[in-house]
Motif scaffolding. Structure first.
Motif, PDB file in Angstrom:
ATOM      1  N   LYS A  14      61.296  90.322  36.711  1.00  0.00           N
ATOM      2  CA  LYS A  14      59.907  89.895  36.890  1.00  0.00           C
ATOM      3  C   LYS A  14      59.875  88.392  37.152  1.00  0.00           C
ATOM      4  CE  LYS A  14      55.325  89.918  34.739  1.00  0.00           C
ATOM      5  NZ  LYS A  14      54.688  90.302  36.030  1.00  0.00           N
ATOM      6  N   LEU A  15      59.342  88.017  38.310  1.00  0.00           N
ATOM      7  CA  LEU A  15      59.267  86.605  38.678  1.00  0.00           C
ATOM      8  C   LEU A  15      58.178  85.896  37.881  1.00  0.00           C
ATOM      9  CD1 LEU A  15      59.463  86.835  42.595  1.00  0.00           C
ATOM     10  CD2 LEU A  15      61.345  86.640  40.953  1.00  0.00           C
ATOM     11  N   SER A  16      58.439  84.638  37.540  1.00  0.00           N
ATOM     12  CA  SER A  16      57.419  83.833  36.877  1.00  0.00           C
ATOM     13  C   SER A  16      56.363  83.414  37.897  1.00  0.00           C
ATOM     14  CB  SER A  16      58.050  82.584  36.253  1.00  0.00           C
ATOM     15  OG  SER A  16      58.520  81.698  37.265  1.00  0.00           O
ATOM     16  N   ASN A  17      55.165  83.133  37.412  1.00  0.00           N
ATOM     17  CA  ASN A  17      54.117  82.645  38.312  1.00  0.00           C
ATOM     18  C   ASN A  17      54.542  81.342  38.986  1.00  0.00           C
ATOM     19  OD1 ASN A  17      52.357  84.776  37.829  1.00  0.00           O
ATOM     20  ND2 ASN A  17      51.419  83.765  36.050  1.00  0.00           N
ATOM     21  N   PHE A  18      55.275  80.528  38.238  1.00  0.00           N
ATOM     22  CA  PHE A  18      55.776  79.264  38.792  1.00  0.00           C
ATOM     23  C   PHE A  18      56.676  79.530  39.990  1.00  0.00           C
ATOM     24  CE2 PHE A  18      59.183  76.089  38.988  1.00  0.00           C
ATOM     25  CZ  PHE A  18      58.448  74.924  39.152  1.00  0.00           C
ATOM     26  N   CYS A  19      57.568  80.496  39.863  1.00  0.00           N
ATOM     27  CA  CYS A  19      58.510  80.838  40.933  1.00  0.00           C
ATOM     28  C   CYS A  19      57.767  81.376  42.152  1.00  0.00           C
ATOM     29  CB  CYS A  19      59.518  81.864  40.421  1.00  0.00           C
ATOM     30  SG  CYS A  19      60.802  82.304  41.614  1.00  0.00           S
ATOM     31  N   ILE A  20      56.794  82.244  41.919  1.00  0.00           N
ATOM     32  CA  ILE A  20      56.010  82.819  43.026  1.00  0.00           C
ATOM     33  C   ILE A  20      55.258  81.725  43.776  1.00  0.00           C
ATOM     34  CG2 ILE A  20      54.052  84.317  43.565  1.00  0.00           C
ATOM     35  CD1 ILE A  20      54.968  86.108  41.219  1.00  0.00           C
ATOM     36  N   ASN A  21      54.628  80.822  43.024  1.00  0.00           N
ATOM     37  CA  ASN A  21      53.858  79.741  43.654  1.00  0.00           C
ATOM     38  C   ASN A  21      54.765  78.758  44.390  1.00  0.00           C
ATOM     39  OD1 ASN A  21      51.411  80.777  42.706  1.00  0.00           O
ATOM     40  ND2 ASN A  21      51.537  79.622  40.782  1.00  0.00           N
ATOM     41  N   LEU A  22      55.950  78.514  43.836  1.00  0.00           N
ATOM     42  CA  LEU A  22      56.871  77.549  44.437  1.00  0.00           C
ATOM     43  C   LEU A  22      57.471  78.084  45.738  1.00  0.00           C
ATOM     44  CD1 LEU A  22      58.492  74.839  44.122  1.00  0.00           C
ATOM     45  CD2 LEU A  22      60.277  76.224  43.027  1.00  0.00           C
ATOM     46  N   THR A  23      57.963  79.313  45.698  1.00  0.00           N
ATOM     47  CA  THR A  23      58.728  79.859  46.827  1.00  0.00           C
ATOM     48  C   THR A  23      57.897  80.693  47.799  1.00  0.00           C
ATOM     49  OG1 THR A  23      59.304  81.909  45.647  1.00  0.00           O
ATOM     50  CG2 THR A  23      60.753  79.993  45.326  1.00  0.00           C
ATOM     51  N   GLY A  24      56.748  81.193  47.344  1.00  0.00           N
ATOM     52  CA  GLY A  24      55.968  82.098  48.178  1.00  0.00           C
ATOM     53  C   GLY A  24      56.520  83.508  48.187  1.00  0.00           C
ATOM     54  N   ILE A  25      57.549  83.763  47.392  1.00  0.00           N
ATOM     55  CA  ILE A  25      58.158  85.100  47.295  1.00  0.00           C
ATOM     56  C   ILE A  25      57.434  85.877  46.205  1.00  0.00           C
ATOM     57  CG2 ILE A  25      60.272  86.391  46.829  1.00  0.00           C
ATOM     58  CD1 ILE A  25      61.835  83.902  47.784  1.00  0.00           C
ATOM     59  N   THR A  26      56.856  87.009  46.541  1.00  0.00           N
ATOM     60  CA  THR A  26      56.044  87.771  45.591  1.00  0.00           C
ATOM     61  C   THR A  26      56.885  88.807  44.852  1.00  0.00           C
ATOM     62  OG1 THR A  26      55.460  89.469  47.210  1.00  0.00           O
ATOM     63  CG2 THR A  26      54.059  87.489  47.125  1.00  0.00           C
ATOM     64  N   GLN A  27      56.300  89.332  43.794  1.00  0.00           N
ATOM     65  CA  GLN A  27      56.972  90.367  43.011  1.00  0.00           C
ATOM     66  C   GLN A  27      57.231  91.603  43.865  1.00  0.00           C
ATOM     67  OE1 GLN A  27      57.944  89.938  39.654  1.00  0.00           O
ATOM     68  NE2 GLN A  27      59.138  91.760  40.167  1.00  0.00           N
ATOM     69  N   ASP A  28      56.289  91.953  44.707  1.00  0.00           N
ATOM     70  CA  ASP A  28      56.430  93.134  45.556  1.00  0.00           C
ATOM     71  C   ASP A  28      57.602  92.982  46.515  1.00  0.00           C
ATOM     72  OD1 ASP A  28      55.388  95.719  46.547  1.00  0.00           O
ATOM     73  OD2 ASP A  28      54.949  94.579  48.374  1.00  0.00           O
ATOM     74  N   ILE A  29      57.817  91.767  47.023  1.00  0.00           N
ATOM     75  CA  ILE A  29      58.916  91.519  47.966  1.00  0.00           C
ATOM     76  C   ILE A  29      60.260  91.785  47.304  1.00  0.00           C
ATOM     77  CG2 ILE A  29      60.163  89.702  49.206  1.00  0.00           C
ATOM     78  CD1 ILE A  29      57.463  88.508  49.975  1.00  0.00           C
TER      79      ILE A  29
END
Length: 339
Positions: A171-186
């Protein structure tokens, strides 16, 4: 993955243009103009690294002249030679000096253009992360991009990109998603790292890297190979791939070539000093890799011979001396699984 890296402790085209006219300082500056007659007709037997050769005296005098030029004068001279005119003054001086030196040395002894890598593979991983990057956090690669740079045409010839499904922290952190643009679904839909690495190797084989064409890996700093890939291979229980054991750290190359301190070798600063803007989305692995490739192209145009300067040995990061003969990476093979 520049932000993660920063938060931690820590060849030119084959067809050469016509030899340039002698560099000359503006009127009123004495002893700056160099006449070609100074060295014409002198049959020197000195080797290319023998600085008693008169050609080196000519180069040294020209360098002194270039040092006294204003930025506008530098840009004018670069434009005359149809060279890039963007960049800060120190970059422009280095560009003009290297161009002049290269042309003079080619008159003396033509350079063997076949001795350099045919391709450079630029890699910039994205990995799982948390805000502040706690020391105990285990980073897993979630994006594997490659930008294939043709050193003969000085163009990006191809790209590869695949996302990776993390295992330890799925499970990606919100920080990681916002930083990289890579979503959990991806990442949920992505392959695990061993399968992605196999796809990478097949992609490289199809382009005959290490067989028909010589190549080297290139990264923005040490962390991609020595940290992220090293950790990921342990997580995935596979040996470290042989093709990634040596690479060009462009930060070191840039700092040494343009004579700037390490704090001026961040991706965005390198682009700025070279007169370029970032293209794309920051912290996208593929976009970061493309921008790193743009810096590599500009450095090759400016006369820098990008070459391997770091390697992994027994799991440790080591420096490679510039005196080591230039050697391409081996043909890529899928590493064995660990016992």
């Amino acid at each position: 993955m520049e932000e993660q890296k920063e938060n931690r402790p820590q060849a030119a085209p084959k067809e050469a243009p016509a030899p340039p006219a002698p560099a000359a300082c503006p009127p009123g500056r004495q002893h700056c103009r160099i006449s070609d007659q100074e060295t014409n007709g002198k049959n020197s037997t000195a080797s290319s690294n023998d600085f008693s050769d008169p050609i080196y005296k000519e180069i040294a005098i020209t360098n002194g002249c270039i040092n006294r030029m204003t930025r506008d004068e530098l840009r004018s001279k670069l434009a005359e030679f149809k060279l890039e005119t963007r960049g800060v003054k120190d970059v422009l001086k280095k560009r003009l000096k290297n161009y002049y030196k290269k042309q003079k040395l080619m008159q003396k002894e033509p350079i063997n253009g076949d001795s350099y890598y045919d391709y450079i593979c630029v890699v910039d991983f994205e990995a799982t992360c948390e805000e502040g990057n706690p020391p105990e956090f285990i980073h897993e690669i979630i994006e594997f991009p490659i930008v294939l740079l043709n050193t003969h045409t000085l163009e990006i010839e191809d790209t590869f990109q695949q996302y990776v499904k993390p295992e330890i922290n799925p499970k990606l952190s919100n920080f990681c998603i916002n930083l990289t643009g890579i979503t959990q679904d991806i990442v949920d839909k992505a392959d695990t790292f061993p399968q992605v690495l196999q796809n990478v190797i097949e992609w490289m084989r199809q382009r005959e890297l290490g067989t028909k064409y010589s190549y080297s890996m290139l990264t923005d700093g040490s962390w991609d190979m020595s940290k992220f890939l090293n950790i990921q291979c342990r997580i995935s229980r596979i040996k470290y791939p042989s093709f990634a054991k040596k690479w060009i750290n462009i930060r070191k190359s840039y700092g040494n070539f343009y004579k700037v301190p390490r704090n001026q070798t961040k991706l965005t600063i390198m682009l700025e000093k070279l007169g370029m803007n970032y293209d794309g989305r920051p912290h996208s692995g593929l976009d970061d890799s493309k921008n790193i490739a743009r810096i590599a192209i500009r450095m090759l145009q400016d006369g820098c011979e990008l070459r391997v300067n770091e390697r992994m040995h027994a799991g440790q990061l080591m420096t490679v001396s510039s005196s080591v003969p230039l050697e391409g990476a081996p043909a890529p093979q899928m590493p064995r699984y660990r016992n």
